[in-house]
Design an enzyme around this catalytic site. Structure first.
Site, PDB file in Angstrom:
ATOM      1  N   GLU A  93      -1.723   6.111  -8.771  1.00 10.13           N
ATOM      2  CA  GLU A  93      -2.707   7.053  -8.213  1.00 10.13           C
ATOM      3  C   GLU A  93      -2.644   8.365  -8.972  1.00 10.13           C
ATOM      4  OE1 GLU A  93      -3.189   7.479  -3.973  1.00 10.13           O
ATOM      5  OE2 GLU A  93      -3.420   9.652  -4.153  1.00 10.13           O
ATOM      6  N   ASP A 126       0.859  -1.186   0.000  1.00  9.82           N
ATOM      7  CA  ASP A 126       0.000   0.000   0.000  1.00  9.82           C
ATOM      8  C   ASP A 126       0.903   1.247   0.000  1.00  9.82           C
ATOM      9  OD1 ASP A 126      -2.378   1.412   0.177  1.00  9.82           O
ATOM     10  OD2 ASP A 126      -2.525   1.236   2.362  1.00  9.82           O
TER      11      ASP A 126
HETATM   12 ZN   LIG Z   1      -4.502   4.897   0.630  1.00  8.77          ZN
END
Ligand SMILES: [Zn+2]
Length: 349
Positions: free
Chosen positions: A142, A83
């Site tokens: 992202e 993550d």
């Molecule tokens: Zn996150």
């Protein structure tokens, strides 16, 4: 089942029209809670560790706990995901250790705090993809910047400062070849996401719809998607906690996302609240107890309960037996021969 790639899990989720919860872990009890919830609900599952978790537990402990989980639950497809990797080097070290998928969060610079430029984000994410795919490892990128800070990672502030632009999302997916795309739609990390039940002014679900329209086959990822349920907040405070009233992402909004291309849903805070509430309850009601098992057992059970609920709500329940694991070596071949596409399908505006 051996550890599988999130790419396979998310491809299957897209076929089945459901989402897969990605639950954060730092220790054995959290991994056990997730695996028991997966068994209870017959769910494929993603377990993820942040850089903070890797520092807390040490990589080797986490990796071998995951291997134990894969061995003990051969019927459950399980992916081990990094993550918020903050740099190329962090992602490489996770892949070398045995993680089956990584997130390169190039939306921030390597300090994990300062927003990066679009070009910087594309460059570092592409570099990670070029390293990962030949090794059969999936990459999440992202675009846009999430709010809040968790485990020392995050730009802080509200989630509304750097929302994902759908046109940039298209360009990013095309230039990086990522397997999945985390989008910034107003959510934040941590417990304090919203100061009232979120409506369209703070939670921009219409952005998910817009991005999915442009990138209909791209797996979207919702970060900061704990629902922070009232009953879990209440248990913590009932037994001496001092949480300020807060609101998370309502489950029905996540389900709307899942109907619009969201395939991975990150949940951490709900697990933390469940564990803390259960431990506080034992400490208050049975102050004579001092065996850690006396409070870690109910803590683990409380986390299992909330994780199992989410698995049912995200739709992954019942799907563990739908498919056989593709080995990481075969995933590498798939990227090479093009059976695993990395060119997004782009719809016209
Ligand atoms: Zn996150």
């Amino acid at each position: 089942m051996p550890l599988v790639s999130t790419r396979q899990l998310l491809d299957e989720a897209a076929k089945g029209g459901y989402g897969v919860g990605a639950f954060n872990v730092n220790n054995m009890e959290q991994i056990q809670a997730i695996m028991e919830a997966a068994k209870e609900t017959n769910s494929p599952v993603i377990i993820q560790a942040s850089r903070g978790a890797r520092a807390y537990a040490q990589d080797k402990y986490l990796y071998h706990l995951m291997l134990a989980a894969a061995e003990l639950y051969p019927e459950i497809p399980l992916a081990m995901h990094l993550d918020h990797g903050n740099s190329y080097e962090t992602c490489v070290s996770a892949i070398e250790l045995g993680f089956t998928s990584v997130m390169m969060d190039g939306s921030l610079n390597a300090d994990g705090k300062t927003p990066a430029t679009f070009e910087e984000n594309v460059a570092v994410t592409r570099k990670v993809v070029d390293y990962a795919h030949p090794r059969g490892i999936a990459v999440e990128g992202e675009i846009g910047v999430l709010g809040g800070v968790e485990d020392g990672h995050g730009a802080g502030g509200s989630g509304l400062e750097h929302l994902t632009d759908p046109d940039q999302a298209v360009e990013f997916a095309e230039r990086t070849g990522v397997d999945s795309l985390a989008v910034a739609i107003g959510t934040s990390h941590g417990a304090y996401k919203f100061t009232k039940k979120p409506d369209g002014s703070v939670l921009k679900m219409e952005l998910v719809v817009a991005i999915h329209k442009r990138l209909p086959k791209t797996h979207l990822v919702m970060h900061g998607s704990s629902s922070v349920p009232q009953d879990l907040q209440d248990i913590v405070n009932q037994y001496g906690g001092k949480l300020k009233q807060t609101w998370g992402v309502p489950v029905e909004e996540i389900q709307l996302g899942i109907r619009n291309g969201v395939r991975k849903v990150n949940v951490d805070t709900d697990s933390r609240l469940a564990i803390t509430g259960a431990i506080r309850k034992v400490f208050v009601e049975q102050p004579e107890k001092f065996d850690p098992r006396d409070y870690l057992k109910p803590a683990r059970a409380a986390m299992q309960k909330v994780v199992a609920q989410r698995m049912v709500q995200f739709g992954q329940a019942g799907h563990a037996g739908d498919y056989k694991a593709i080995s990481i070596a075969d995933m590498a071949k798939g990227y090479k021969d093009g059976t695993l596409s990395t060119k997004p399908e782009v719809a016209k505006k």
